[in-house]
Structure formats: C-alpha cells, structure tokens
Design an enzyme around this catalytic site. Structure first.
Site, short mmCIF file in Angstrom:
data_model
loop_
_atom_site.label_atom_id
_atom_site.label_comp_id
_atom_site.label_asym_id
_atom_site.label_seq_id
_atom_site.Cartn_x
_atom_site.Cartn_y
_atom_site.Cartn_z
N HIS A 75 -5.87 -9.16 -1.88
CA HIS A 75 -5.83 -9.57 -0.47
C HIS A 75 -6.95 -10.56 -0.15
O HIS A 75 -7.99 -10.56 -0.82
CB HIS A 75 -6.02 -8.34 0.42
CG HIS A 75 -5.04 -7.24 0.17
ND1 HIS A 75 -5.22 -6.30 -0.83
CD2 HIS A 75 -3.85 -6.95 0.75
CE1 HIS A 75 -4.19 -5.47 -0.83
NE2 HIS A 75 -3.35 -5.83 0.11
N HIS A 77 -6.93 4.14 6.91
CA HIS A 77 -6.16 3.68 5.74
C HIS A 77 -5.42 4.85 5.09
O HIS A 77 -4.31 4.69 4.60
CB HIS A 77 -7.09 2.98 4.75
CG HIS A 77 -6.37 2.45 3.54
ND1 HIS A 77 -5.40 1.46 3.62
CD2 HIS A 77 -6.45 2.79 2.22
CE1 HIS A 77 -4.93 1.22 2.41
NE2 HIS A 77 -5.54 2.01 1.54
N TYR A 90 -8.90 -10.23 2.31
CA TYR A 90 -10.07 -9.47 2.78
C TYR A 90 -10.92 -8.92 1.64
O TYR A 90 -12.04 -8.46 1.84
CB TYR A 90 -9.67 -8.35 3.74
CG TYR A 90 -8.76 -7.28 3.17
CD1 TYR A 90 -9.22 -6.35 2.25
CD2 TYR A 90 -7.44 -7.21 3.57
CE1 TYR A 90 -8.39 -5.37 1.74
CE2 TYR A 90 -6.58 -6.23 3.08
CZ TYR A 90 -7.07 -5.31 2.15
OH TYR A 90 -6.24 -4.36 1.64
N GLU A 91 -10.39 -8.98 0.40
CA GLU A 91 -11.22 -8.57 -0.76
C GLU A 91 -12.09 -9.74 -1.23
O GLU A 91 -12.80 -9.61 -2.22
CB GLU A 91 -10.32 -8.10 -1.89
CG GLU A 91 -9.55 -6.82 -1.57
CD GLU A 91 -8.56 -6.46 -2.66
OE1 GLU A 91 -8.96 -5.82 -3.63
OE2 GLU A 91 -7.37 -6.84 -2.54
N MET A 99 -1.86 -7.43 6.70
CA MET A 99 -2.91 -8.25 6.07
C MET A 99 -2.47 -8.86 4.74
O MET A 99 -3.30 -9.11 3.87
CB MET A 99 -4.17 -7.40 5.85
CG MET A 99 -4.70 -6.75 7.12
SD MET A 99 -6.09 -5.67 6.78
CE MET A 99 -6.23 -4.78 8.33
N SER A 100 -1.18 -9.06 4.57
CA SER A 100 -0.73 -9.58 3.27
C SER A 100 0.55 -10.41 3.45
O SER A 100 0.87 -10.86 4.55
CB SER A 100 -0.46 -8.42 2.31
OG SER A 100 0.66 -7.66 2.75
N ALA A 157 2.61 -2.63 4.01
CA ALA A 157 2.39 -1.66 5.07
C ALA A 157 1.91 -2.45 6.28
O ALA A 157 1.14 -3.40 6.14
CB ALA A 157 1.33 -0.65 4.65
N ASN A 165 2.10 2.84 11.18
CA ASN A 165 1.37 3.33 12.36
C ASN A 165 1.71 2.43 13.55
O ASN A 165 2.17 1.29 13.36
CB ASN A 165 -0.14 3.26 12.09
CG ASN A 165 -0.59 1.87 11.67
OD1 ASN A 165 -0.45 1.49 10.49
ND2 ASN A 165 -1.06 1.10 12.61
N HIS A 223 -3.45 0.82 -4.13
CA HIS A 223 -2.92 -0.35 -4.84
C HIS A 223 -3.24 -0.24 -6.32
O HIS A 223 -4.41 -0.19 -6.70
CB HIS A 223 -3.56 -1.64 -4.32
CG HIS A 223 -2.89 -2.17 -3.10
ND1 HIS A 223 -1.81 -3.01 -3.14
CD2 HIS A 223 -3.14 -1.95 -1.80
CE1 HIS A 223 -1.44 -3.29 -1.91
NE2 HIS A 223 -2.22 -2.67 -1.08
N SER A 260 0.82 -1.22 0.00
CA SER A 260 0.00 0.00 0.00
C SER A 260 0.85 1.26 0.00
O SER A 260 1.76 1.40 0.82
CB SER A 260 -0.86 0.07 1.27
OG SER A 260 -1.83 -0.89 1.26
N1 HPA Z 1 -2.86 -3.55 11.16
C1 HPA Z 1 -3.03 -4.35 10.08
N2 HPA Z 1 -2.64 -4.01 8.87
C2 HPA Z 1 -2.06 -2.82 8.71
C3 HPA Z 1 -1.86 -1.94 9.78
C4 HPA Z 1 -2.29 -2.32 11.08
O1 HPA Z 1 -2.14 -1.60 12.08
N3 HPA Z 1 -1.26 -0.84 9.28
C5 HPA Z 1 -1.08 -1.05 7.95
N4 HPA Z 1 -1.57 -2.24 7.60
#
Ligand code: HPA
Length: 265
Positions: free
Chosen positions: A82, A240, A84-85, A204-205, A112, A228, A60, A29
């Site tokens: 992903h 996001h 989640y998609e 998540m990847s 990310a 973050n 993306h 990302s």
């Molecule tokens: N959690 C999960 N996926 C992420 C995060 C997070 O804090 N930051 C960027 N992708």
C-alpha cells in the site's frame, strides 16, 4: 503507448512459466482464506521475485498462488502493498505488472472498505462501477500514458458478476470506490465530503492497480468487502481487527460470486 514492464517470465520459477493463467484475483485484507477454495499447484512468495515488496500489514500475506478454481487456471495474489506503507504508486502496482508478464488478461481486484452509503450495510459486497482516486498518485507517473479511464471496470464483466450474484443469491451492491492514502481512517467530515463527491465506499488500495492494469490492456473487475460503516456513519470507532474479521466472514459470499461468474468469463 503502454506502461513499461520490468518483469518478464525469466523472473519466475520454471514450474509456473508454462502455467498460462486465465485470470487473476488480488485479495484484500482478511480475504486470504479464499485461496482455500483453489487447488494450489505452486506458491511463489513475493520475496522471491526481484522488484516485488511484501506487506507489513496484519491480514495480508505476500505470495502468488497458482491453481485451479472451478476448472480454470488462476493466479491468486494473496496480499498487496500500500501507499501508506511508504511505497510509491508504481511499487503498489508492481504485482499487476507481474501478472501481465505471466500473460494474465483479466484481473479481479478485491479490497476491504468502509461503507459511505447508508444503504450498503457492513458485511455486504460492492462491485466497483467506477472510482475516485484521491491518493493523488499514479503508477504511470514518469511516462506519457494518457490512457482513457471512461470504463476502468469492464462493463461485460460487471454484467457477468451481476448475473452470478442472482444465481448465487448473494446481495451485490454497485457503486463508486474512493481511495485515500491512509493509513489513518477518515474523519467524519472527510466521509461527508466524500459522500458529496459521489463515493459509496472508501478504502486505501485498488485504484492504482486498476490504472496500471488498464494501461497494460487488462480487463478489470473490482469488489469492496464493506467491512464497516465509514467514520461518523456507525456507532463505534474503527479498528483494523474488525475490518479483517468482517472480511473473513464475508469471504464465502465472494467465493460463491466468483464460482458462478467464472463459467461466463
Ligand atoms: N476507511 C478506509 N479504508 C478502510 C476502511 C475505512 O473505513 N475500512 C476498511 N478499509
């Protein structure tokens, strides 16, 4: 036993069939700007390759870029899909099978992630030394691929990037990436649980791509842009937009790492 690969060179436009990439970089990302450093010879949208899906996530793209980075032939996979998609683990790893069909032997996976380690500040990079796959999925489901997972992230490449970080004067943490399915971010209680499991970053990847790449005998390096503090460790709710913005700002550091690592690949 290797994982079956439905992709062959015949899926590719003639212009890239003879390219023989030396390595590939999968962009997470907000990292699409990295492709700006590559002198691009050809671009192939994922939509043009039968069997590949495009991401619906802002930040993306969905295309392979073929070009030269620091004198080496590279394929950039700009964007990924992903779990989640709604994709299966096998679909999320289809890009890796494509890269293998193109002859790629070394793949650099980026993502990310949230930092679960208070010593790893947002905006910095973490090189994956290992992962925990809490997606409960595998791209190898359906076949007897009992592959060894002792050293998913190539120790030699990790040494190369460690050196590159010193030369480039870029701070590079090393740690364990834990993958969840998402798409919701974690609860603070989940992050505390993940930390106690040994996670330094949560995202998540990546893990299912790494599994697929190892099953195909590729060398893998992995990097998290820590966008973050994971939930409960920072002061603000997660967005996001913040993730994409922070990785955009951190992209230059990764480029410096890559450029200093490439001569030692
Ligand atoms: N959690 C999960 N996926 C992420 C995060 C997070 O804090 N930051 C960027 N992708």
């Amino acid at each position: 036993m290797t994982s079956p690969n439905e992709f062959t060179l015949k899926h590719w436009p003639a212009a890239v069939r003879a390219f023989h990439p030396e390595f590939a970089v999968v962009l997470g990302s907000g990292l699409a700007a990295l492709a700006g450093a590559v002198s691009i010879g050809a671009a192939v949208p994922y939509a043009d390759i039968a069997g590949l899906s495009c991401s619906t996530v802002p930040g993306h793209e969905g295309r392979f870029l073929f070009g030269i980075l620091h004198g080496r032939r590279v394929v950039i996979a700009s964007g990924r899909v992903h779990l989640y998609e709604g994709h299966s683990a096998r679909q999320t790893a289809a890009g890796i099978r494509c890269l293998a069909a193109l002859g790629v032997g070394t793949v650099v996976l980026t993502n990310a992630a949230g930092s679960a380690n208070p010593a790893f500040a947002p905006g910095s990079w973490m090189m994956l030394c290992d992962h925990i796959n809490l997606t409960a999925q595998s791209p190898l489901t359906g076949g007897p691929d009992f592959i060894d997972m002792t050293e998913v992230y190539c120790p030699r490449l990790r040494g190369v990037f460690r050196n590159a970080a010193k030369i480039a004067r870029v701070g590079l943490h090393e740690g364990v990436y834990l993958a969840v399915q998402g798409p919701q971010y974690e609860t603070p209680a989940e992050v505390r649980a993940f930390r106690s499991l040994g996670a330094d970053a949560v995202g998540m990847s990546t893990v299912n791509e790494a599994v697929q790449a190892r099953a195909l005998g590729m060398r893998v390096a992995g990097f998290s842009c820590l966008t973050n503090a994971a939930a409960g460790l920072g002061s603000a709710p997660l967005h996001h937009g913040e993730v994409v913005e922070t990785s955009r700002r951190a992209a230059d550091d990764f480029l410096a790492l890559l450029e200093n690592a490439i001569p030692q690949f």
